[in-house]
Structures are given as structure tokens and as C-alpha cells.
Scaffold this motif. Structure first.
Motif, PDB file in Angstrom:
ATOM      1  N   GLU A  83       0.808  -1.222   0.000  1.00 28.60           N
ATOM      2  CA  GLU A  83       0.000   0.000   0.000  1.00 28.60           C
ATOM      3  C   GLU A  83       0.847   1.280   0.000  1.00 28.60           C
ATOM      4  OE1 GLU A  83       0.576  -1.557   4.178  1.00 28.60           O
ATOM      5  OE2 GLU A  83      -0.074  -2.435   2.299  1.00 28.60           O
ATOM      6  N   ALA A  84       2.107   1.198   0.425  1.00 27.12           N
ATOM      7  CA  ALA A  84       2.979   2.380   0.426  1.00 27.12           C
ATOM      8  C   ALA A  84       3.463   2.724  -0.987  1.00 27.12           C
ATOM      9  CB  ALA A  84       4.171   2.156   1.350  1.00 27.12           C
ATOM     10  N   LYS A  85       3.430   1.765  -1.874  1.00 26.54           N
ATOM     11  CA  LYS A  85       3.815   1.955  -3.287  1.00 26.54           C
ATOM     12  C   LYS A  85       5.227   2.525  -3.436  1.00 26.54           C
ATOM     13  CE  LYS A  85      -0.872   2.179  -4.861  1.00 26.54           C
ATOM     14  NZ  LYS A  85      -1.946   2.870  -5.490  1.00 26.54           N
ATOM     15  N   GLU A  86       6.167   1.918  -2.716  1.00 20.85           N
ATOM     16  CA  GLU A  86       7.561   2.355  -2.765  1.00 20.85           C
ATOM     17  C   GLU A  86       8.471   1.262  -3.328  1.00 20.85           C
ATOM     18  OE1 GLU A  86       8.411   3.604   1.235  1.00 20.85           O
ATOM     19  OE2 GLU A  86       7.385   5.520   0.934  1.00 20.85           O
ATOM     20  N   LYS A 101      13.984  -0.304   5.185  1.00 20.34           N
ATOM     21  CA  LYS A 101      12.665  -0.705   5.668  1.00 20.34           C
ATOM     22  C   LYS A 101      11.608   0.176   5.009  1.00 20.34           C
ATOM     23  CE  LYS A 101      10.078  -1.304   9.963  1.00 20.34           C
ATOM     24  NZ  LYS A 101      10.132  -1.164  11.429  1.00 20.34           N
ATOM     25  N   CYS A 102      10.553  -0.458   4.538  1.00 18.76           N
ATOM     26  CA  CYS A 102       9.452   0.245   3.871  1.00 18.76           C
ATOM     27  C   CYS A 102       8.543   0.889   4.921  1.00 18.76           C
ATOM     28  CB  CYS A 102       8.661  -0.756   3.021  1.00 18.76           C
ATOM     29  SG  CYS A 102       7.304  -0.021   2.088  1.00 18.76           S
ATOM     30  N   ARG A 103       7.814   1.922   4.510  1.00 16.76           N
ATOM     31  CA  ARG A 103       6.858   2.565   5.419  1.00 16.76           C
ATOM     32  C   ARG A 103       5.773   1.601   5.900  1.00 16.76           C
ATOM     33  NH1 ARG A 103       3.707   6.719   3.198  1.00 16.76           N
ATOM     34  NH2 ARG A 103       4.279   6.053   1.116  1.00 16.76           N
ATOM     35  N   CYS A 104       5.522   0.540   5.111  1.00 18.25           N
ATOM     36  CA  CYS A 104       4.503  -0.439   5.507  1.00 18.25           C
ATOM     37  C   CYS A 104       4.996  -1.342   6.635  1.00 18.25           C
ATOM     38  CB  CYS A 104       4.081  -1.283   4.311  1.00 18.25           C
ATOM     39  SG  CYS A 104       5.307  -2.517   3.805  1.00 18.25           S
ATOM     40  N   GLY A 105       6.318  -1.311   6.916  1.00 12.90           N
ATOM     41  CA  GLY A 105       6.887  -2.129   7.989  1.00 12.90           C
ATOM     42  C   GLY A 105       7.646  -3.349   7.498  1.00 12.90           C
ATOM     43  N   ARG A 106       7.477  -3.715   6.216  1.00 16.35           N
ATOM     44  CA  ARG A 106       8.184  -4.882   5.691  1.00 16.35           C
ATOM     45  C   ARG A 106       9.670  -4.570   5.529  1.00 16.35           C
ATOM     46  NH1 ARG A 106       3.229  -4.752   3.006  1.00 16.35           N
ATOM     47  NH2 ARG A 106       1.993  -6.648   3.241  1.00 16.35           N
ATOM     48  N   THR A 107      10.465  -5.609   5.690  1.00 20.74           N
ATOM     49  CA  THR A 107      11.921  -5.426   5.632  1.00 20.74           C
ATOM     50  C   THR A 107      12.576  -6.171   4.483  1.00 20.74           C
ATOM     51  OG1 THR A 107      12.215  -7.252   7.188  1.00 20.74           O
ATOM     52  CG2 THR A 107      12.117  -5.017   8.119  1.00 20.74           C
ATOM     53  N   HIS A 108      11.792  -6.844   3.645  1.00 17.82           N
ATOM     54  CA  HIS A 108      12.373  -7.552   2.502  1.00 17.82           C
ATOM     55  C   HIS A 108      12.940  -6.575   1.481  1.00 17.82           C
ATOM     56  CE1 HIS A 108      10.238 -11.718   2.881  1.00 17.82           C
ATOM     57  NE2 HIS A 108      10.868 -11.369   3.968  1.00 17.82           N
ATOM     58  N   MET A 109      13.908  -7.064   0.713  1.00 22.73           N
ATOM     59  CA  MET A 109      14.470  -6.273  -0.386  1.00 22.73           C
ATOM     60  C   MET A 109      13.341  -5.828  -1.304  1.00 22.73           C
ATOM     61  SD  MET A 109      16.798  -7.609  -3.543  1.00 22.73           S
ATOM     62  CE  MET A 109      18.452  -7.563  -2.933  1.00 22.73           C
TER      63      MET A 109
END
Length: 195
Positions: A16-19, A76-84
Motif C-alpha cells: 500500500e505504500a507503493k515504494e 525498511k518500507c513505510r509499511c513495515g516490511r523489511t524484505h528487499m
């Protein structure tokens, strides 16, 4: 989404952060390498995407060269996920043109052309040869209502190209609907060099 059925089907998806596209790193080993040397490229740099399937047993692929030129981030993405995450898919290795020692992708030209409201968004990259050197000419179409100076429009496109791809190509401004439209994949590169 980004997917290859040979590897795992849907391999990466946007949140949802679209980054960028998050990779399923628990199923796929992801590498981004210099296509010539095979050495890993630093985060944020462009390189060829290489994938290894980690969960397939019947037909695993090891260091599968996709031919896609990408860049990535491990922040780290704004959504909280840490995967590449892939933060850019820049084109295909087989679409790449080498002009004056610079790797040029039609997708970079497309970004420049489509972001200029004075142009229709259609373009063709024409490669010719002069004095044993590759020369790039970008054919673009001006909008029907464009009433400015073509020389200024040419300079605009050239300066934007210099900023984005590192070279100033020749630019030919054509009238609207001069470039052939394709119903499927448009042919964006015309190589006029003698083989």
C-alpha cells in the motif's frame, strides 16, 4: 507484481505504500549484478536481476539471468516490511543501446518524452554510425497545438536526456501521428548501422 513462472510465479509485489516491489526472499534468492562482470552492484545502482529458486524441488533454477535491468533497496518500507524491494525496473538487457560508452535504455527516453506535455509521448530511438561511433537520434512528435520554437523544444529534450542518461542525443521533432502506432509491443529502436 513481478513474476516468472520458471522461478516461483509471483515473485514480488507492491504494498500500500507503493515504494517498490517487495521480494518473497524466503522463496527466492535475489542478486543484482553487473551484466558484464557478474559482480554485485551497490544498492541503488542498476544491474541485471539474477534469481535462484529456494523452494522448488522438481526443477530448481540456480542463478537464472532474467535479462531485466533493475535497481533495489534494502531500507525498511513505510509499511513495515523489511524484505528487499525493487525500486526500479529500467529495461531489458537486450533493449540496451551503447552510445558513446553509455548504456541507454529506451525506457529512460520514454520517461523523458512522456513527461513533456509539448510532446505526444510517442518516440523512436534511431541508431546510426558516424566515424565508427554509434550516434543516437530520438524522433519525437510535437502536440498538434504546439506553437513554440522547435529549436527550444529540441534543447529541452536534449538537456533532459543529458540529465537522465548522461548524453545529449540528436532530436528530430515530427508532426503528430508521424510515428507508426503498434497494437501490441511498440518498436522503439531502429538500428540503421551496417551489420
Amino acid at each position: 507484481y513481478y513474476g516468472l513462472s520458471d522461478i516461483f510465479g509471483a515473485c514480488a509485489a507492491m504494498c500500500e505504500a507503493k515504494e517498490g516491489l517487495h521480494w518473497a526472499e524466503d522463496h527466492i534468492l535475489v542478486e543484482v549484478v553487473d551484466p558484464k562482470t557478474g559482480e554485485e552492484v551497490p544498492e541503488g545502482e542498476r544491474g541485471e536481476l539474477i534469481l535462484t529458486s529456494l523452494k522448488k524441488e522438481a526443477r530448481p533454477l540456480i542463478r537464472f539471468r532474467t535479462g531485466d535491468i533493475v535497481s533495489y533497496t534494502t531500507e525498511k518500507c513505510r509499511c513495515g516490511r523489511t524484505h528487499m524491494r525493487l525500486d526500479g525496473i529500467h529495461g531489458r538487457l537486450d533493449d540496451m543501446m551503447i552510445i558513446k560508452g553509455v548504456n541507454v535504455f529506451p525506457s529512460d527516453i520514454e520517461t523523458i518524452v512522456r513527461n513533456n506535455p509539448k510532446l505526444t509521448g510517442e518516440y523512436v530511438c534511431v541508431i546510426s554510425e558516424e566515424k565508427h561511433m554509434a550516434v543516437l537520434t530520438v524522433e519525437v512528435e510535437k502536440q498538434d497545438d504546439f506553437d513554440g520554437e522547435e529549436s527550444e523544444l529540441i534543447a529541452e529534450v536534449q538537456n533532459e536526456c543529458k540529465k537522465i542518461i548522461g548524453i545529449k542525443p540528436r532530436v528530430d521533432v515530427l508532426t503528430s501521428k508521424s510515428i507508426a502506432r503498434a497494437t501490441h509491443k511498440a518498436k522503439r529502436v531502429r538500428d540503421e548501422r551496417k551489420k
